[in-house]
Structure formats: structure tokens, C-alpha cells
Motif scaffolding. Sequence first.
Motif, PDB file in Angstrom:
ATOM      1  N   LEU A 161      -5.800  10.007  -4.940  1.00  0.00           N
ATOM      2  CA  LEU A 161      -4.487  10.392  -5.452  1.00  0.00           C
ATOM      3  C   LEU A 161      -4.263   9.793  -6.836  1.00  0.00           C
ATOM      4  O   LEU A 161      -3.765  10.459  -7.756  1.00  0.00           O
ATOM      5  CB  LEU A 161      -3.405   9.922  -4.478  1.00  0.00           C
ATOM      6  N   ALA A 175       4.337   9.490  -2.120  1.00  0.00           N
ATOM      7  CA  ALA A 175       4.143   9.514  -3.569  1.00  0.00           C
ATOM      8  C   ALA A 175       4.950  10.637  -4.201  1.00  0.00           C
ATOM      9  O   ALA A 175       5.652  10.435  -5.197  1.00  0.00           O
ATOM     10  CB  ALA A 175       2.661   9.684  -3.883  1.00  0.00           C
ATOM     11  N   GLY A 217       0.785  -1.225   0.000  1.00  0.00           N
ATOM     12  CA  GLY A 217       0.000   0.000   0.000  1.00  0.00           C
ATOM     13  C   GLY A 217       0.817   1.276   0.000  1.00  0.00           C
ATOM     14  O   GLY A 217       0.357   2.315   0.448  1.00  0.00           O
ATOM     15  N   LEU A 221       2.384   4.116  -2.205  1.00  0.00           N
ATOM     16  CA  LEU A 221       2.273   4.621  -3.566  1.00  0.00           C
ATOM     17  C   LEU A 221       3.635   5.110  -4.049  1.00  0.00           C
ATOM     18  O   LEU A 221       4.196   6.050  -3.507  1.00  0.00           O
ATOM     19  CB  LEU A 221       1.249   5.746  -3.637  1.00  0.00           C
ATOM     20  N   ILE A 268      -3.727  11.658 -10.406  1.00  0.00           N
ATOM     21  CA  ILE A 268      -2.647  11.445 -11.377  1.00  0.00           C
ATOM     22  C   ILE A 268      -3.254  11.216 -12.756  1.00  0.00           C
ATOM     23  O   ILE A 268      -2.775  11.746 -13.763  1.00  0.00           O
ATOM     24  CB  ILE A 268      -1.776  10.249 -10.945  1.00  0.00           C
ATOM     25  N   LEU A 312       5.602   6.606  -7.129  1.00  0.00           N
ATOM     26  CA  LEU A 312       5.464   7.230  -8.457  1.00  0.00           C
ATOM     27  C   LEU A 312       6.795   7.306  -9.185  1.00  0.00           C
ATOM     28  O   LEU A 312       6.875   7.865 -10.265  1.00  0.00           O
ATOM     29  CB  LEU A 312       4.905   8.648  -8.322  1.00  0.00           C
ATOM     30  N   ILE A 337      -3.592  15.394  -1.962  1.00  0.00           N
ATOM     31  CA  ILE A 337      -2.756  16.190  -2.844  1.00  0.00           C
ATOM     32  C   ILE A 337      -3.452  16.282  -4.188  1.00  0.00           C
ATOM     33  O   ILE A 337      -3.676  15.279  -4.844  1.00  0.00           O
ATOM     34  CB  ILE A 337      -1.368  15.554  -3.001  1.00  0.00           C
ATOM     35  N   ARG A 354      -7.166   6.316   1.004  1.00  0.00           N
ATOM     36  CA  ARG A 354      -6.306   7.479   0.754  1.00  0.00           C
ATOM     37  C   ARG A 354      -5.728   7.456  -0.647  1.00  0.00           C
ATOM     38  O   ARG A 354      -5.507   8.483  -1.259  1.00  0.00           O
ATOM     39  CB  ARG A 354      -5.144   7.490   1.747  1.00  0.00           C
ATOM     40  N   LEU A 355      -5.427   6.244  -1.143  1.00  0.00           N
ATOM     41  CA  LEU A 355      -4.730   6.157  -2.420  1.00  0.00           C
ATOM     42  C   LEU A 355      -5.658   6.454  -3.590  1.00  0.00           C
ATOM     43  O   LEU A 355      -5.223   6.978  -4.605  1.00  0.00           O
ATOM     44  CB  LEU A 355      -4.114   4.770  -2.608  1.00  0.00           C
ATOM     45  N   TYR A 406      -5.350  20.610   0.389  1.00  0.00           N
ATOM     46  CA  TYR A 406      -4.877  19.642   1.372  1.00  0.00           C
ATOM     47  C   TYR A 406      -5.514  19.913   2.714  1.00  0.00           C
ATOM     48  O   TYR A 406      -5.925  18.999   3.428  1.00  0.00           O
ATOM     49  CB  TYR A 406      -3.353  19.684   1.493  1.00  0.00           C
ATOM     50  N   GLY A 429       1.138   8.199   3.033  1.00  0.00           N
ATOM     51  CA  GLY A 429       1.014   7.781   1.643  1.00  0.00           C
ATOM     52  C   GLY A 429       1.248   8.848   0.595  1.00  0.00           C
ATOM     53  O   GLY A 429       2.072   8.667  -0.298  1.00  0.00           O
ATOM     54  N   ASP A 430       0.553   9.979   0.696  1.00  0.00           N
ATOM     55  CA  ASP A 430       0.640  10.942  -0.396  1.00  0.00           C
ATOM     56  C   ASP A 430       1.968  11.690  -0.404  1.00  0.00           C
ATOM     57  O   ASP A 430       2.470  12.050  -1.458  1.00  0.00           O
ATOM     58  CB  ASP A 430      -0.542  11.902  -0.389  1.00  0.00           C
TER      59      ASP A 430
END
Lengths: 433, 304
Positions: free
Chosen positions: B104, A209, A150, A152, B108, A154, B35, B100-101, B29, A205-206
Motif C-alpha cells: 500500500l 487508509a 500498525g 495506516l 502511494i 493517510l 488497494i 499488508r502495509l 483487490y 488496514g487498507d
Amino acid sequence: MTALVLAPHGTSPADRLKDAAAVAFIALLLGIPMIGLLTVDQGGALRVATRWPTLFAFVAICFTGRLILRLAIDRLRAAKQARERSDVELAAADRTASPWLTWIGWAALGVALALPMVFSENRYVVDTATTVLIYVMLGWGLNVVVGLAGLLDLGYVAFYAVGAYTYGLLSTQFGWGFWQALPVAGAIAASFGILLGWPTLRLRGDYLAIVTLGFGEIIRIILVNWTELSGGPNGIASIARPSFFGLPFKPPGDEATFASFFGLEYSTNHRIVFLYYLILALALLTNLFVSRMRTLPIGRAWEAIREDEIACKAMGINARNVKLSAFAIGAMLGGFAGVFFAARQGFISPESFTFNESAIILAIVVLGGMGSQLGVVLASLVLVLLPELGRDFAEYRMLLFGAAMILIMVWKPGGILSHREPTLRYRANGGRR
Amino acid sequence: MALALQQLINGLTLGAVYGLIAIGYTMVYGIIGMINFAHGDIYMVSAFIAVTVFTLLAGFGISSVPLSLLVVLLVAVFFTSIYGWTVERMAYRPLRGSTRLAPLISAIGMSIFLQNMVQLTQGARVKPVAPVLVGGIDLLSVDGFTVRLAYSQILIVFVTVALMAGFTWLITKTSFGRQQRSCEQDRTMTALLGINVDRTISLTFMLGAALAAVAGMMVTVYYGVVDFFIGFVAGIKAFTAAVLGGIGSLPGAMLGGLLIGLIEAFWAAYLSAEYKDVATFTILILVLMFRPSGLLGRPEVEKV
């Protein structure tokens, strides 16, 4: 909660028309500056051109599309509610992974093994299949990081680049062979993963990323600018191709070659087919490795961390080490794929390792269903084969990528084939699935 | 000395632009905790709108510089806010309350989509704009090196300061500002108090997009060239600025923007122009390592 989120909307024809008209109006406003107007470069000076017919077509499509979509969604929702009311007990049976997925997996393996024999004279098919398998392998590697743990990432392409450049440099500077360089490149990519992961994995998480995205860009910028090491934008050329246990794929000469050793007539297809089986073997090893890892304590910890990090910490799992191991293993697999890529192309340059590549690999993992091994294969097939099917399609490829990423997230936030089910499940009678 | 002064001016100008974009990241945010990866591309879209309107105005024969700047500003802000609204409505609102993902990843996707949409509809080539605001003031001249303060730079700094003042007033003093801050603290409670949370979030996205539009229009005036890829790098740098200043904090975003602008300008002048992006990313990593809450941000308390 769902009742709060889904705002009630009218179902009368007038309401539907009003809703579609609102969408068409927004589409018109969005379209005016981008579709309706267009700046054209004319001898160094810009001139504005118009495309009103295209704009009106776009608005009309949005209007009818919205009408149809609303109708379809309402129908589906009503049907779903009816079904949910009737069979509550079915939900429990639905939980187990359906057996046909396993059969599809075996069938896919059979097709993959037979493919070069069927198409032995068609170089293009085998080449494309090799590309698909590279993405499958990258997808499986990234799946460990994104799907299981889990996290992320990039900037996954950075590890791919590290693997490719490691082999490129070892081969051109020190004359190393493919098999010698493979473990070294994997180890170097893994240590890059640890290098990046060590300070950053405690981030949420973010943030992670963005940091990985930055790392991917740093690697690319260094590769472009550090000309002495990487050859800059020109890249590294004439990288040694892999040999069959020391037997090179070359026209017959003084030394023993693959063709002469086996008494075959020399053909360039030998190498293509060999490369195909090589990446197939690497990908299958990756799959085996990852699926075995998933049943080990460390693999179960990955999935646990994905589901609830705080609970994991409370249970005494060292969250940082668990994440770091996922990161390092993902990086190592990316490095292996990079070595193969360099060996197959014989030429590498920073062009091949842009953010778009990271986005494609991520899209493969996400579209396939995070955590699903078979989903990665399906998504790679779709994403590699679709642009190959039509040349006109190629320029819309990334546009459709983006749209598909949004749509699939909105439709199924877990991905197409994802059950988000733990690999192992505790059973009261002590059995293990 | 003269070079340092020139880089100071350039860095502050660049920093003002980053700061304006960073506010969009920070507000979003703050309010929904994600984000907005597509924000940089919203800025890119606004730059293209500005190019189109500048060209249109030139075609109509409007030569008054203040008038054309004002018209372009209004048109760009209007259309870009609609883009901001649509992005939120399509890609983020359905995913509110998801993992959460998920938002995001859809962000993207949105970023990739916008980039390629502009590339397809407006062309992949660099768009050169006829200079709108030319000239400047020569401040001092040392050994043949003249320090120059361009009018466009004055415009950028002036507009940024004015917008920041207006924005601080909007957030701290008005009813919308109170609603917005209350949504940041607790969305459910805010909704219970009769405030339309969805509308507040939509407005926040539109405001962020409007500020990005101002930045996009001013960059078009300042550099005179625009292409579909500018949003990616500018977005990352503005995000770095937001993180450096402390994400969720408006003055922090501005401060972070100025610092990133200055670091970039001085790094390019004294160390190496090729590695200036590496400098930004390294700062991002270092800040997140040693002070994840940023310079002006409050440390985040994780609740179960």
C-alpha cells in the motif's frame, strides 16, 4: 518460499544483455507518450512537440542502469549467501539494538541544543532547523499510529490542521495565549481522532487508509468552504506569537518585554531562537512521552496489535480501545505540532494542509523505519534539507519522494532503521531489557 | 423536473466513468487483496495520452470523428496497459507475500511518482482539448430550461455498457476468466495446477489499466480539459464506488459507480456544489461502518 518468488535468471552476458534490452524496450514504450511527445498550449490551441533526444537518453539510462543493477544484485546476493552459510550463530547476536544508535541519538540531541548558539546570527539556519523539528514532532506523532500500532493513517494532516485552526481561532477570536491554547487544541485534536477512529478502527488496514484519506480531505474542504469559521482560502492572519512566560518579543515599549526584562538589546533573533527551543522542547517531550508509553501495557499492546490482531483478541486485549488510544495520542501530538505551526507562522490557510503534507509525514515515518524514533529524525533531516540545498531540485522533490517510497519499500519493507523488534522482550532469567 | 432529468443524465454519465475505473480497483483487490492506490493516476496518464493523440490526429488533418475516436481509444489502451503492467512489476510484485502495509505504501509512492512525472513532463497547466464530439439532442424544454443529451454522453454510456457485457463474458466464460477467478480463491493451488499466476496477475493489472484508459479517453472527450491532478479525486471516488458496490464484485463496481455519480450530480444541483466531495467521502465512511462488505459483496471471513 523465497525460491519460488525469485525467478531464476540467467547470468551469462547474453542473458544480461537480453534482460536489459527488454527493460529498455519497455522504457521506450512508456516514454513515447510521456517523454517523446508533449502537448504545448499555443494561443489556446494545443500543438504537439517532440523530445526524441531526451527519450533516447532515458532509454539508454534504463538500459545501462538495468545492466549495472543486475550485476550488483547478483554480486550482493552471492556474498550474502556465502555469509549466511558461514555464520548462523551471528544472527542471534545481531538481534539486539546496536548501541551506536543510542550514541547517535545523544549526539543528535547535543547538536540540536548547541545549534542556535553556534548560528545565533544566521536566521536561515535556525528557521530551517525549526521546520525540521516540526516534521520530527509530526513524524513521532504519526509513528505512534503507523509505526507502533500498525494503523495506516493517510489523513494525519487533518489533526495538524485541527490544532493549527484551534489555536488560530482561540487567539484571534478570544485572545487566548499559546500556552492556554496548547492543551485545549491537543484535546480537541484527540477528540477528532476518537471521533474518526470510533466507527472506523474495526476496518482492516487498507480500508482504514482510504477512510483516513477521505477524512483529511473532508477537513480541508470544510476549511476552504466554511468561510465564516475559517476564513476560507484566505485563512486566518495575525495569530498571536507565543510569549516567554508572559514577556512578549516586541520592540521596547511601555510594557515589559523579553529584551527589557533581561536587559538585552532588542533583536528579532530572540523570537526565532525562542521558537526553536520551544519546538525542541515539545519534540523532546513527545519523544519522552512516546518512549515511556511504549513500556506501559498499553504501548506493548500497540505493538502486539500490529503484529497479530487476532492473537491479541484471543488474549483478551480490547483491540478497539487499544487502537483508539494510539489514534487519539497520535492526533493529540499532531494537534500540538499544529498549534506550534500556527504560532510560528502567524498565518494559516488550507494550503498548508493538503494530502501532500500527509504523504510527506508518512514518508518520514516509513523511510525512517516504522517504529524507529531515530529513523524519524534522519528522514526529516533528509526530506527537509534536500529541497533546501538546491532550488532546481525543488520541483523534483515530490517525484523523488514517490520513487524513494517505492524503492525503500521494495528494498526494505520495514524501513531503513526498523528492527520490528518488540520494545520489551521476555527473558528466561526474569531480566528486562 | 427538467433539472432533475438533466442531473439524472449527467449523473449516469459520470457514474459510468467511475464504474469503469472502479472495476480496476475491484479486480486487483479481488486477485491480490491490495488497494492499487496508483490506479487513479493510471487513469490520469491515459487522459494525457488521449490528449496527445487527439492533438496529433488533428495535426494530421484527420477529421472523421469515429475514426479519430477509435484510433485514440486503441493507442490509449495500448500505452496505458503497459503503464499498468510496469506499475505492478516494479512496485507490487516484489512485495507480494510481504506485510499488508508495504504494497500500500509503495502504491502511494507510485501515485505520487506518476502525478509528478506527468506534471514535469507534460506541464502543470490545464490542457484544453479541441472539442471532438460536439452537439447533442434536445430532449425537452420546460420554462426555458432545455434538457440536453450530448453525443459524448451517449458515447460514454454506450461504450460502458458494451465493455461491461464483454467483460462479464471474459470473466465468466473464457479460460482467462477461470484462471483469474481461481487466482482470487487460492494462488498456491492455482500455481500447482499449472497456471502462471504471475502472468494472470499482470494481465489483470493490464485489463484494469485498459478500462481506466477507456474512461480517461472518454472524460477527455466529455470535459475537454485534463490536468495532472484529476487522477487523485477520480481515483478516490472510483474506490468509494468499488467499496459501495462490494469490493471484489464486478457488477457491484458498476452499480457503485452509478450510485456515486448520481449522488454527486444531485448533491451538486440541489444541495451545494462545494461540498459534493464531502458527500462522497461521507458515504464511503458510512458504508464501511454499516455494511463493510458493500451492496453486492460477500462478507469476508477472516481465517487464521
